[in-house]
Design an enzyme around this catalytic site. Structure first.
Site, PDB file in Angstrom:
ATOM      1  N   ARG A  12       1.076  -3.657  12.535  1.00  0.00           N
ATOM      2  CA  ARG A  12       0.334  -3.882  13.771  1.00  0.00           C
ATOM      3  C   ARG A  12       0.789  -5.206  14.373  1.00  0.00           C
ATOM      4  O   ARG A  12       1.020  -6.190  13.647  1.00  0.00           O
ATOM      5  CB  ARG A  12      -1.174  -3.984  13.490  1.00  0.00           C
TER       6      ARG A  12
ATOM      7  N   GLU B 115       0.478  -4.044  23.230  1.00  0.00           N
ATOM      8  CA  GLU B 115       1.170  -2.788  23.568  1.00  0.00           C
ATOM      9  C   GLU B 115       0.519  -2.084  24.752  1.00  0.00           C
ATOM     10  O   GLU B 115      -0.707  -2.100  24.837  1.00  0.00           O
ATOM     11  CB  GLU B 115       1.148  -1.842  22.367  1.00  0.00           C
TER      12      GLU B 115
ATOM     13  N   HIS C 229       6.603   1.610  19.287  1.00  0.00           N
ATOM     14  CA  HIS C 229       5.602   2.098  18.328  1.00  0.00           C
ATOM     15  C   HIS C 229       5.835   3.583  17.994  1.00  0.00           C
ATOM     16  O   HIS C 229       5.026   4.442  18.348  1.00  0.00           O
ATOM     17  CB  HIS C 229       4.180   1.884  18.880  1.00  0.00           C
TER      18      HIS C 229
ATOM     19  N   GLY D 212       0.849  -1.202   0.000  1.00  0.00           N
ATOM     20  CA  GLY D 212       0.000   0.000   0.000  1.00  0.00           C
ATOM     21  C   GLY D 212       0.876   1.240   0.000  1.00  0.00           C
ATOM     22  O   GLY D 212       1.999   1.220  -0.490  1.00  0.00           O
ATOM     23  N   ARG D 213       0.344   2.311   0.587  1.00  0.00           N
ATOM     24  CA  ARG D 213       1.077   3.595   0.552  1.00  0.00           C
ATOM     25  C   ARG D 213       2.430   3.476   1.250  1.00  0.00           C
ATOM     26  O   ARG D 213       3.443   3.943   0.739  1.00  0.00           O
ATOM     27  CB  ARG D 213       0.274   4.671   1.278  1.00  0.00           C
TER      28      ARG D 213
HETATM   29  C1  8YV Z   1       0.430   6.132  15.783  1.00  0.00           C
HETATM   30  C2  8YV Z   1      -0.147   4.450  13.949  1.00  0.00           C
HETATM   31  O1  8YV Z   1       1.135   5.392  16.725  1.00  0.00           O
HETATM   32  O2  8YV Z   1      -0.923   5.683  12.115  1.00  0.00           O
HETATM   33  C3  8YV Z   1      -1.018   4.658  12.763  1.00  0.00           C
HETATM   34  O3  8YV Z   1      -1.798   3.762  12.456  1.00  0.00           O
HETATM   35  O4  8YV Z   1      -0.071   3.401  14.468  1.00  0.00           O
HETATM   36  C4  8YV Z   1       0.695   5.560  14.453  1.00  0.00           C
HETATM   37  O5  8YV Z   1       0.935   6.524  13.535  1.00  0.00           O
HETATM   38  C5  8YV Z   1      -0.895   6.317  16.391  1.00  0.00           C
HETATM   39  O6  8YV Z   1      -1.962   6.228  15.533  1.00  0.00           O
HETATM   40  C6  8YV Z   1      -0.900   7.634  17.135  1.00  0.00           C
HETATM   41  O7  8YV Z   1      -2.129   7.922  17.643  1.00  0.00           O
END
Ligand code: 8YV
Length: 317
Positions: free
Chosen positions: A231, A260, A279, A154-155
């Site tokens: 993930r 996590e 993360h 994907g992107r």
């Molecule tokens: C951030 C992420 O940790 O974009 C995502 O899906 O996992 C990360 O960029 C998270 O969403 C911050 O709130």
């Protein structure tokens, strides 16, 4: 008469610039630890929630918020949000695609190099005085001119491809998309068998749960390394830990984990073959600002009745 600000629920640690804007325009209620402390009239009337990639917004929570109309997610991944329930209740969900892809791809390359050249261990070697007392650090493993297998093009996957081309890597992928000049493998097992680095970049959807299992790790083999910037749910962490302990694969660079912020003790002990990050794929000031700006733009569009900028694809049409 002082102006009455509308209420807004925040279920994530918003980037500083977004936090400032939200606090200026809304009465913000932090619900990261639950909604028990939030007055019931706020829950009854609140229309907007800001969530994050780590937030769980399930049916039970949505049912307690009868007027909720927008969940604006600071992150590209929204696997913690129950989309079926959102759809059924007419709640729009937006995310932050594109603005973070390059940043996550940079971190992926950093993880690959850290793992192959054993950078965290080499750093500890200097600081502990072992260089002086024991001599040169052991030889490590080259990353350039090896093979990368991308799971999900994907992107973010495409940004990774751009970067890995500069390392003269042979690149293949497995997934739905297509990319000129990148070989598509007919199966995940064949991709794993091809790869020196198997890079996971698929979303944390239920159908991707434990996609990287014992069989895939077996196919990756004793010279293969797993990189996960997607993930934790996509990798069977127990199978991965066992594979690392038993030398079924050579190593793993992980920015995401199944539970996590809890990370298994056994994984933590494997300092010579794992690089573990908390993360931080998109976690630079610049990118978090861009993500915050997009969240804000979606909230403004909602408030002025304009089309949302980045409604998640499942809720379009
Ligand atoms: C951030 C992420 O940790 O974009 C995502 O899906 O996992 C990360 O960029 C998270 O969403 C911050 O709130």
């Amino acid at each position: 008469m002082p102006e009455v600000k509308p209420n807004l629920l925040i279920k994530t640690k918003a980037p500083p610039s977004l936090q400032q804007k939200l606090q200026a325009q809304f009465n913000c209620f932090d619900i990261r630890k639950g909604i028990d402390q939030v007055p019931s009239e706020v829950l009854e009337h609140c229309e907007i929630m800001v969530a994050g990639g780590e937030s769980r917004v399930d049916q039970e929570l949505m049912h307690k918020l009868p007027k909720l109309r927008l969940i604006s997610n600071v992150g590209v991944g929204y696997d913690g949000i129950d989309l079926n329930c959102a759809k059924a209740r007419g709640i729009a969900v937006t995310n932050t695609p594109d603005v973070l892809s390059g940043e996550v791809a940079d971190l992926c390359v950093a993880l690959m190099l850290s793992l192959s050249r054993r950078l965290p261990e080499a750093d500890a070697y200097v600081r502990s005085g072992r260089w002086e007392s024991e001599g040169p650090f052991p030889l490590t493993c080259r990353m350039s001119k090896t093979r990368a297998g991308i799971v999900g093009l994907g992107r973010i996957g495409r940004e990774i491809v751009k970067r890995l081309k500069a390392f003269d890597m042979e690149i293949a992928f497995y997934g739905h998309h297509d990319e000129p000049g990148v070989q598509r493998m007919p199966s995940l097992l064949e991709l794993a068998a091809f790869a020196d680095y198997l890079i996971v970049c698929v979303p944390g959807r239920p159908e991707n749960k434990n996609l990287i299992d014992a069989k895939v790790l077996q196919a990756l083999g004793p010279n293969g390394r797993l990189i996960n910037i997607a993930r934790g749910s996509v990798v069977d962490e127990e199978a991965l830990t066992t594979a690392l302990e038993q030398g079924v694969i050579a190593g793993a660079g992980l920015d995401v984990f199944a539970q996590e912020p809890k990370v298994g003790e056994r994984l933590c002990k494997l300092t010579d073959r794992t690089v573990l990050l908390p993360h931080v794929g998109s976690a630079t000031a610049q990118t978090r600002q861009a993500m915050g700006d997009l969240v804000w733009a979606n909230i403004e569009a909602y408030l002025s009745g304009k089309p949302l900028l980045t409604l998640v694809p499942e809720l379009k049409g």
